[in-house]
Scaffold this active site. Structure first.
Site, PDB file in Angstrom:
ATOM      1  N   HIS A 126      80.577  58.349  85.652  1.00  0.00           N
ATOM      2  CA  HIS A 126      81.329  58.951  84.544  1.00  0.00           C
ATOM      3  C   HIS A 126      81.676  57.891  83.496  1.00  0.00           C
ATOM      4  O   HIS A 126      81.371  58.054  82.306  1.00  0.00           O
ATOM      5  CB  HIS A 126      82.598  59.617  85.107  1.00  0.00           C
ATOM      6  N   GLU A 127      82.270  56.777  83.937  1.00  0.00           N
ATOM      7  CA  GLU A 127      82.687  55.746  82.988  1.00  0.00           C
ATOM      8  C   GLU A 127      81.480  55.055  82.349  1.00  0.00           C
ATOM      9  O   GLU A 127      81.508  54.715  81.169  1.00  0.00           O
ATOM     10  CB  GLU A 127      83.596  54.711  83.666  1.00  0.00           C
ATOM     11  N   HIS A 130      80.346  57.021  79.387  1.00  0.00           N
ATOM     12  CA  HIS A 130      81.086  56.699  78.161  1.00  0.00           C
ATOM     13  C   HIS A 130      80.620  55.350  77.598  1.00  0.00           C
ATOM     14  O   HIS A 130      80.353  55.210  76.408  1.00  0.00           O
ATOM     15  CB  HIS A 130      82.588  56.577  78.452  1.00  0.00           C
ATOM     16  N   ASP A 208      88.630  64.450  78.197  1.00  0.00           N
ATOM     17  CA  ASP A 208      87.526  64.179  77.272  1.00  0.00           C
ATOM     18  C   ASP A 208      87.190  65.434  76.470  1.00  0.00           C
ATOM     19  O   ASP A 208      86.962  65.378  75.264  1.00  0.00           O
ATOM     20  CB  ASP A 208      86.260  63.770  78.045  1.00  0.00           C
TER      21      ASP A 208
HETATM   22 ZN    ZN Z   1      85.947  60.496  80.737  1.00  0.00          ZN
END
Ligand code: ZN
Length: 289
Positions: A126-127, A130, A208
């Protein structure tokens, strides 16, 4: 008496009784906004006076790294750094204490890292989603830091851009920047989708998605950045507190409302597909990271 000046302070000038503001009463206003670079440097110098800093610590560098922090935040930052220094039994505040204090003041206290698990892998992807978008998109502010060391306050990890102070100060965000900001925000969910599949995506992307919806909506209704053309369709919501303007003011028909929703959805959907594609194209890199 003559020659007496009364000064008052408020965070809500918008809700003051107009009688208070008539000539001869509180008729001058001085807006004190958050300090810019020079202001922060001055504030840091004041609060560093009674603290012992290692020779490699540069207040200029700290001031450059802390846009958006208030005077109280900066004082707190140096205090936190001093506490960490004492705890680590050092006799002067060093770079690493400053670094940890900035994180602590802006994001939260570092907790113990997770052991390897499916949860950890999901958070990592997930990170990285980004972080990769920040790195690959051309209108984005570059990546400053990405981590999956959890923080107090329920933060499992984060990817943080280098703040561009000129942009923050001027507030002149371009369409390209806004769209990239949306893609970056979608990067987490997109990575989960690409790697683990639709059925495995988590609620981790909740915040988000809020950012995505707000930005996309503002592009359509406030900044004239959609196919609906250059029109302001809503008045910005200034967090109205008491009385005035309790109703959100929309300047459009109901039919337009349907079109607005459609445009917002198109922006979010299109950005999501593009983001998934970029991540798929860079899958080997993503796995390695
Ligand atoms: Zn996120």
């Amino acid at each position: 008496n003559e020659g007496i000046i009364i000064v008052a302070a408020t965070n809500r000038p918008d809700v003051l009784d107009t009688a208070l503001l008539r000539p001869g009463r509180f008729d001058r206003q001085v807006t004190v906004s958050l300090p810019t670079y020079n202001g922060r440097l001055g504030i840091l110098q004041v609060h560093a006076r009674n603290k012992k800093l290692a020779p490699d610590v540069s207040l200029e560098k700290i001031a450059r790294r802390t846009p958006g922090l208030s005077g109280a935040d900066l004082a707190n930052l140096l205090n936190e750094a001093a506490i960490l220094t004492a705890r680590r039994r050092k006799d002067s505040i060093g770079e690493s204490e400053i670094e940890d204090a900035i994180d602590r003041v802006t994001i939260g206290l570092k907790l113990t890292p997770l052991l390897d698990s499916k949860k950890k892998r999901i958070i990592a992807y997930h990170e990285i989603g980004h972080a990769m978008m920040m790195t690959l998109l051309k209108n984005s502010d570059p990546l400053n830091k990405v981590t999956i060391v959890p923080r107090s306050g329920g933060i499992e990890g984060f990817a943080q851009p280098v703040l561009n102070e000129d942009m923050v100060d001027s507030g002149l965000y371009s369409r390209g920047w806004l769209l990239d900001r949306i893609r970056i925000s979608l990067g987490g969910r997109a990575a989960e989708t690409v790697v683990f599949g639709d059925a495995e995506v988590t609620i981790g992307a909740g915040q988000d998605l809020k950012v995505v919806t707000t930005l996309a909506r503002e592009m359509v209704t406030l900044y004239g950045m959609s196919d609906l053309g250059p029109m302001a369709l809503e008045s910005p919501n200034n967090e109205v507190f008491l009385g005035r303007d309790l109703m959100p003011s929309s300047e459009h028909s109901e039919e337009m409302a349907v079109q607005i929703d459609r445009q917002v959805r198109t922006i979010a959907q299109k950005c999501f597909e593009e983001t998934c594609q970029i991540l798929r194209d860079n899958r080997p890199l993503m796995d390695r990271l």
